[in-house]
Motif scaffolding. Sequence first.
Motif, PDB file in Angstrom:
ATOM      1  N   UNK A  78       0.856  -1.242  -0.025  1.00 40.98           N
ATOM      2  CA  UNK A  78      -0.027   0.003   0.148  1.00 40.98           C
ATOM      3  C   UNK A  78       0.929   1.096   0.064  1.00 40.98           C
ATOM      4  N   UNK A  79       0.337   2.261  -0.678  1.00 41.46           N
ATOM      5  CA  UNK A  79       0.966   3.647  -0.443  1.00 41.46           C
ATOM      6  C   UNK A  79       1.106   3.799   1.433  1.00 41.46           C
ATOM      7  N   UNK A  80       2.063   4.415   1.394  1.00 44.36           N
ATOM      8  CA  UNK A  80       2.296   4.844   2.791  1.00 44.36           C
ATOM      9  C   UNK A  80       2.176   6.475   3.163  1.00 44.36           C
ATOM     10  N   UNK A  81       1.871   6.951   4.250  1.00 52.24           N
ATOM     11  CA  UNK A  81       1.775   8.438   4.449  1.00 52.24           C
ATOM     12  C   UNK A  81       2.552   9.088   3.715  1.00 52.24           C
ATOM     13  N   UNK A  82       4.002   8.710   3.844  1.00 45.63           N
ATOM     14  CA  UNK A  82       5.119   9.467   3.298  1.00 45.63           C
ATOM     15  C   UNK A  82       4.903   9.760   1.913  1.00 45.63           C
ATOM     16  N   UNK A  83       4.439   8.655   1.283  1.00 53.67           N
ATOM     17  CA  UNK A  83       4.286   8.616  -0.225  1.00 53.67           C
ATOM     18  C   UNK A  83       3.178   9.564  -0.619  1.00 53.67           C
ATOM     19  N   UNK A  84       1.833   9.541   0.148  1.00 50.41           N
ATOM     20  CA  UNK A  84       0.874  10.659  -0.207  1.00 50.41           C
ATOM     21  C   UNK A  84       1.326  12.095   0.025  1.00 50.41           C
ATOM     22  N   UNK A  85       2.126  12.303   1.212  1.00 51.77           N
ATOM     23  CA  UNK A  85       2.815  13.608   1.545  1.00 51.77           C
ATOM     24  C   UNK A  85       3.612  14.102   0.226  1.00 51.77           C
ATOM     25  N   UNK A  86       4.458  13.050  -0.090  1.00 54.46           N
ATOM     26  CA  UNK A  86       5.509  13.363  -1.088  1.00 54.46           C
ATOM     27  C   UNK A  86       4.658  13.863  -2.500  1.00 54.46           C
ATOM     28  N   UNK A  87       3.550  12.964  -2.907  1.00 57.12           N
ATOM     29  CA  UNK A  87       2.625  13.376  -4.179  1.00 57.12           C
ATOM     30  C   UNK A  87       2.082  14.477  -4.000  1.00 57.12           C
ATOM     31  N   UNK A  88       1.443  14.848  -2.618  1.00 60.27           N
ATOM     32  CA  UNK A  88       0.730  16.232  -2.593  1.00 60.27           C
ATOM     33  C   UNK A  88       1.689  17.494  -2.738  1.00 60.27           C
ATOM     34  N   UNK A  89       2.809  17.316  -2.093  1.00 59.84           N
ATOM     35  CA  UNK A  89       4.091  18.472  -2.179  1.00 59.84           C
ATOM     36  C   UNK A  89       4.265  18.570  -3.869  1.00 59.84           C
ATOM     37  N   UNK A  90       4.405  17.492  -4.499  1.00 55.42           N
ATOM     38  CA  UNK A  90       4.819  17.465  -5.898  1.00 55.42           C
ATOM     39  C   UNK A  90       3.705  18.086  -6.718  1.00 55.42           C
ATOM     40  N   UNK A  91       2.464  17.692  -6.342  1.00 55.71           N
ATOM     41  CA  UNK A  91       1.464  18.213  -7.122  1.00 55.71           C
ATOM     42  C   UNK A  91       1.318  19.779  -6.816  1.00 55.71           C
ATOM     43  N   UNK A  92       1.498  20.207  -5.698  1.00 52.16           N
ATOM     44  CA  UNK A  92       1.204  21.476  -5.159  1.00 52.16           C
ATOM     45  C   UNK A  92       2.368  22.468  -5.962  1.00 52.16           C
ATOM     46  N   UNK A  93       3.543  21.903  -6.094  1.00 54.12           N
ATOM     47  CA  UNK A  93       4.519  22.757  -6.455  1.00 54.12           C
ATOM     48  C   UNK A  93       4.808  22.625  -8.210  1.00 54.12           C
ATOM     49  N   UNK A  94       4.406  21.627  -8.862  1.00 55.42           N
ATOM     50  CA  UNK A  94       4.785  21.322 -10.095  1.00 55.42           C
ATOM     51  C   UNK A  94       3.450  20.663 -10.904  1.00 55.42           C
ATOM     52  N   UNK A 236      -1.119   2.016  -6.530  1.00 53.52           N
ATOM     53  CA  UNK A 236      -2.043   2.237  -5.274  1.00 53.52           C
ATOM     54  C   UNK A 236      -2.909   0.930  -5.075  1.00 53.52           C
ATOM     55  N   UNK A 237      -2.599  -0.243  -4.613  1.00 54.45           N
ATOM     56  CA  UNK A 237      -3.326  -1.242  -4.607  1.00 54.45           C
ATOM     57  C   UNK A 237      -4.457  -1.216  -3.677  1.00 54.45           C
ATOM     58  N   UNK A 238      -5.726  -1.861  -3.977  1.00 59.79           N
ATOM     59  CA  UNK A 238      -6.868  -1.871  -3.213  1.00 59.79           C
ATOM     60  C   UNK A 238      -7.185  -3.368  -2.699  1.00 59.79           C
ATOM     61  N   UNK A 239      -7.775  -3.709  -1.867  1.00 54.82           N
ATOM     62  CA  UNK A 239      -8.187  -4.750  -1.363  1.00 54.82           C
ATOM     63  C   UNK A 239      -7.166  -5.369  -0.445  1.00 54.82           C
ATOM     64  N   UNK A 240      -6.213  -4.963  -0.012  1.00 58.49           N
ATOM     65  CA  UNK A 240      -5.108  -5.489   0.949  1.00 58.49           C
ATOM     66  C   UNK A 240      -5.636  -6.030   2.209  1.00 58.49           C
ATOM     67  N   UNK A 241      -4.749  -6.783   2.694  1.00 58.78           N
ATOM     68  CA  UNK A 241      -5.107  -7.592   3.813  1.00 58.78           C
ATOM     69  C   UNK A 241      -3.796  -7.812   4.756  1.00 58.78           C
ATOM     70  N   UNK A 242      -3.917  -7.901   6.057  1.00 52.94           N
ATOM     71  CA  UNK A 242      -2.618  -7.947   6.736  1.00 52.94           C
ATOM     72  C   UNK A 242      -1.866  -9.153   6.387  1.00 52.94           C
ATOM     73  N   UNK A 243      -0.514  -8.742   6.387  1.00 52.69           N
ATOM     74  CA  UNK A 243       0.592  -9.876   5.584  1.00 52.69           C
ATOM     75  C   UNK A 243       0.917 -10.799   6.720  1.00 52.69           C
TER      76      UNK A 243
END
Length: 275
Positions: A78-94, A236-243
């Motif tokens: 799954x995407x982690x919080x750091x991934x979504x934050x990086x993508x948010x910053x990237x979209x805001x800047x570029x 960004x996969x959906x339907x994940x389960x604990x590993x």
Amino acid sequence: MPVDLNPLTQFFKPFTLTLVQPPLVFMLLAVGAGFRLQRGHKRFGWLLLGMSAAGIWLSGCEGFGLYLGRAWLNTPPALERADTERLRDLHAKQGGVAVLVLGGGARQLAPEYQGSSLNEYSLPRLRLGIWLARQIGAPLGFSGGVGWQARDQISSEGEIARRIAAEEFRHPLSWVEDQSRDTRENARFSVTLLRQRQVRTLVLVTHEQHMPRSLRAFRDALADSGSASDITLIPAPAGLRPTEGSRMSAWLPSSEGYGRVRYVVYESIALAGAH
């Protein structure tokens, strides 16, 4: 990449896949075991019977499905919080970041909703796509038409997704591609729209088992269009389960386990036959 339009192939494909998927393949093995025992081949017959019993049991275990997904498909995390934050910053800047949900089927008649709805695959994908689009602040698209086997479907998946996103999630879709009939067409038709919208980073949403084949289809479509390096794909996969496969309940047969194992086997066959 050409699509096989042979009507006989499209008609017999579901039956062929059913025969090679669990648990039916192990039931057929048990029939073979009974035949061998009847013919007096006791050692080989009991061996086949034991293999079929183990196969039927494992076919319903969620832990086995998780193991097969990692071993056969190398399913992404799954995407982690750091991934979504990086993508948010990237979209805001570029700018240039977008989220795209791939459809997985629809129900033409859902009586409880007095009309059509997305099925148990498409709806979780749409929900995740909306959540990610809000976290990143990026536009959200959906790709899905009427599948090859959905002969009774009138409304496309894209049309249904557009309505549900706006009316139920209060998050209108930025665009909809509703002509595709399979994963390869999802990719081929979407790439044109992505280039028009100057998307440079695409967050691709589909089920984890479907993700490897989807990524291959999008890479092929990008290469065919001459823009293989223009768009970065983020799964960004959906339907994940604990590993943690050590949970006892993960190794007890369940409806979720059967569904997961069958999905992995189906996607493994489809991925192997993609080229």
